[in-house]
Motif scaffolding. Structure first.
Motif, PDB file in Angstrom:
ATOM      1  N   ILE A 107       7.913   9.264 -19.925  1.00 17.99           N
ATOM      2  CA  ILE A 107       6.976   8.618 -20.860  1.00 17.99           C
ATOM      3  C   ILE A 107       5.590   9.230 -20.708  1.00 17.99           C
ATOM      4  N   LEU A 108       5.151   9.415 -19.475  1.00 17.42           N
ATOM      5  CA  LEU A 108       3.840  10.031 -19.239  1.00 17.42           C
ATOM      6  C   LEU A 108       3.787  11.441 -19.815  1.00 17.42           C
ATOM      7  N   ARG A 109       4.854  12.190 -19.634  1.00 17.03           N
ATOM      8  CA  ARG A 109       4.902  13.575 -20.111  1.00 17.03           C
ATOM      9  C   ARG A 109       4.931  13.633 -21.644  1.00 17.03           C
ATOM     10  N   GLU A 110       5.760  12.789 -22.258  1.00 15.56           N
ATOM     11  CA  GLU A 110       5.959  12.864 -23.710  1.00 15.56           C
ATOM     12  C   GLU A 110       4.944  12.065 -24.518  1.00 15.56           C
ATOM     13  N   PHE A 114       3.524  10.455  -9.429  1.00 20.38           N
ATOM     14  CA  PHE A 114       2.779  10.527 -10.683  1.00 20.38           C
ATOM     15  C   PHE A 114       1.467  11.276 -10.435  1.00 20.38           C
ATOM     16  N   PRO A 115       1.428  12.568 -10.723  1.00 22.53           N
ATOM     17  CA  PRO A 115       0.208  13.333 -10.472  1.00 22.53           C
ATOM     18  C   PRO A 115      -0.982  12.860 -11.309  1.00 22.53           C
ATOM     19  N   GLU A 154      -6.040   1.012 -14.604  1.00 17.63           N
ATOM     20  CA  GLU A 154      -5.321   0.806 -15.862  1.00 17.63           C
ATOM     21  C   GLU A 154      -3.976   1.517 -15.840  1.00 17.63           C
ATOM     22  N   LEU A 155      -3.985   2.751 -15.376  1.00 14.83           N
ATOM     23  CA  LEU A 155      -2.752   3.532 -15.310  1.00 14.83           C
ATOM     24  C   LEU A 155      -1.759   2.888 -14.348  1.00 14.83           C
ATOM     25  N   LEU A 156      -2.240   2.449 -13.196  1.00 14.24           N
ATOM     26  CA  LEU A 156      -1.351   1.809 -12.227  1.00 14.24           C
ATOM     27  C   LEU A 156      -0.771   0.502 -12.769  1.00 14.24           C
ATOM     28  N   ARG A 157      -1.578  -0.256 -13.510  1.00 16.13           N
ATOM     29  CA  ARG A 157      -1.060  -1.485 -14.133  1.00 16.13           C
ATOM     30  C   ARG A 157       0.063  -1.148 -15.120  1.00 16.13           C
ATOM     31  N   GLY A 158      -0.155  -0.083 -15.901  1.00 13.99           N
ATOM     32  CA  GLY A 158       0.870   0.330 -16.853  1.00 13.99           C
ATOM     33  C   GLY A 158       2.144   0.793 -16.155  1.00 13.99           C
ATOM     34  N   LYS A 160       0.831  -1.211   0.000  1.00 12.89           N
ATOM     35  CA  LYS A 160       0.000   0.000   0.000  1.00 12.89           C
ATOM     36  C   LYS A 160       0.861   1.256   0.000  1.00 12.89           C
ATOM     37  N   HIS A 161       1.977   1.226   0.717  1.00 13.98           N
ATOM     38  CA  HIS A 161       2.820   2.423   0.754  1.00 13.98           C
ATOM     39  C   HIS A 161       3.432   2.721  -0.620  1.00 13.98           C
ATOM     40  N   VAL A 162       3.600   1.686  -1.442  1.00  6.39           N
ATOM     41  CA  VAL A 162       4.117   1.892  -2.798  1.00  6.39           C
ATOM     42  C   VAL A 162       3.081   2.661  -3.628  1.00  6.39           C
ATOM     43  N   LEU A 163       1.818   2.301  -3.468  1.00 12.14           N
ATOM     44  CA  LEU A 163       0.753   3.011  -4.184  1.00 12.14           C
ATOM     45  C   LEU A 163       0.703   4.472  -3.758  1.00 12.14           C
ATOM     46  N   ARG A 164       0.856   4.732  -2.463  1.00 10.96           N
ATOM     47  CA  ARG A 164       0.864   6.119  -1.990  1.00 10.96           C
ATOM     48  C   ARG A 164       2.068   6.872  -2.547  1.00 10.96           C
ATOM     49  N   PHE A 165       3.206   6.193  -2.616  1.00 11.27           N
ATOM     50  CA  PHE A 165       4.414   6.794  -3.181  1.00 11.27           C
ATOM     51  C   PHE A 165       4.198   7.125  -4.661  1.00 11.27           C
ATOM     52  N   TRP A 166       3.596   6.189  -5.400  1.00 11.90           N
ATOM     53  CA  TRP A 166       3.321   6.446  -6.811  1.00 11.90           C
ATOM     54  C   TRP A 166       2.394   7.640  -6.982  1.00 11.90           C
TER      55      TRP A 166
END
Length: 178
Positions: A75-78, A32-33, A53-57, A22-28
């Motif tokens: 990658i998200l930005r570009e 990742f805004p 979907e985004l988290l799986r990616g 769970k802490h990894v998800l909070r960190f992400w």
């Protein structure tokens, strides 16, 4: 009973589904805004299907492809959110999982790149607590798949050796009779 695909998920459900803490998800979320779960009273998070979907990616890019956090941010930005979501939906992952579970009749029926991926399962990191059991299950599935492949290799070798043994006496008979 599992939830519908459109249902919102809690952080615990997401963590279990993605096999991350769970802490990894909070960190992400902090890094990742684009990941914006709904928050209810008391700060309780609810993840929408698009968040999933985004988290799986993101997970695929970080864990399977070996990208860094900064690499995924770039990658998200570009290339955008849809590009990252696409990585979470790659057909090879589903087909590989099906082969490891034994639901596909034969790995040789799959395309070469998928069959190779199916035969070399990714290492599963050891986890503590409740997810340790799912990790052990993943290890067991990978071991069972490896054993099955070794048995297939053994039978192919025995077949090949049997054909070789049958061919040898014929050669000896010709050599003796000549």
């Amino acid at each position: 009973m599992s939830k519908a695909a459109e249902a919102f998920r809690t952080i615990s459900e997401v963590a279990d589904e993605l096999d991350v803490q769970k802490h990894v998800l909070r960190f992400w979320e902090a890094r990742f805004p684009q990941v914006r779960p709904m928050k209810r009273g008391g700060g309780r998070r609810y993840y929408r299907p698009e968040d999933m979907e985004l988290l799986r990616g993101i997970r695929h890019l970080l864990h399977a492809e070996g990208y860094t956090i900064k690499g995924v941010q770039k990658i998200l930005r570009e290339q955008g959110i849809d590009h990252v979501k696409q990585h979470g939906r790659e057909p090879g992952d589903t087909e590989t999982r099906a082969v490891l579970r034994g639901t596909t009749p034969d790995a040789r029926a799959l395309p070469a790149n998928v069959a190779v991926a199916a035969r070399t399962p990714a290492p599963v990191p050891a986890r503590r607590g409740a997810r340790g059991r799912t990790s052990a299950v993943s290890h067991l599935a990978a071991i069972e798949a490896a054993i099955k492949e070794l048995e297939e290799c053994r039978s192919l070798l025995l077949e090949t050796m049997g054909k070789t043994e049958q061919a040898r006496p014929a050669r000896r008979a010709r050599a003796v009779g000549a």
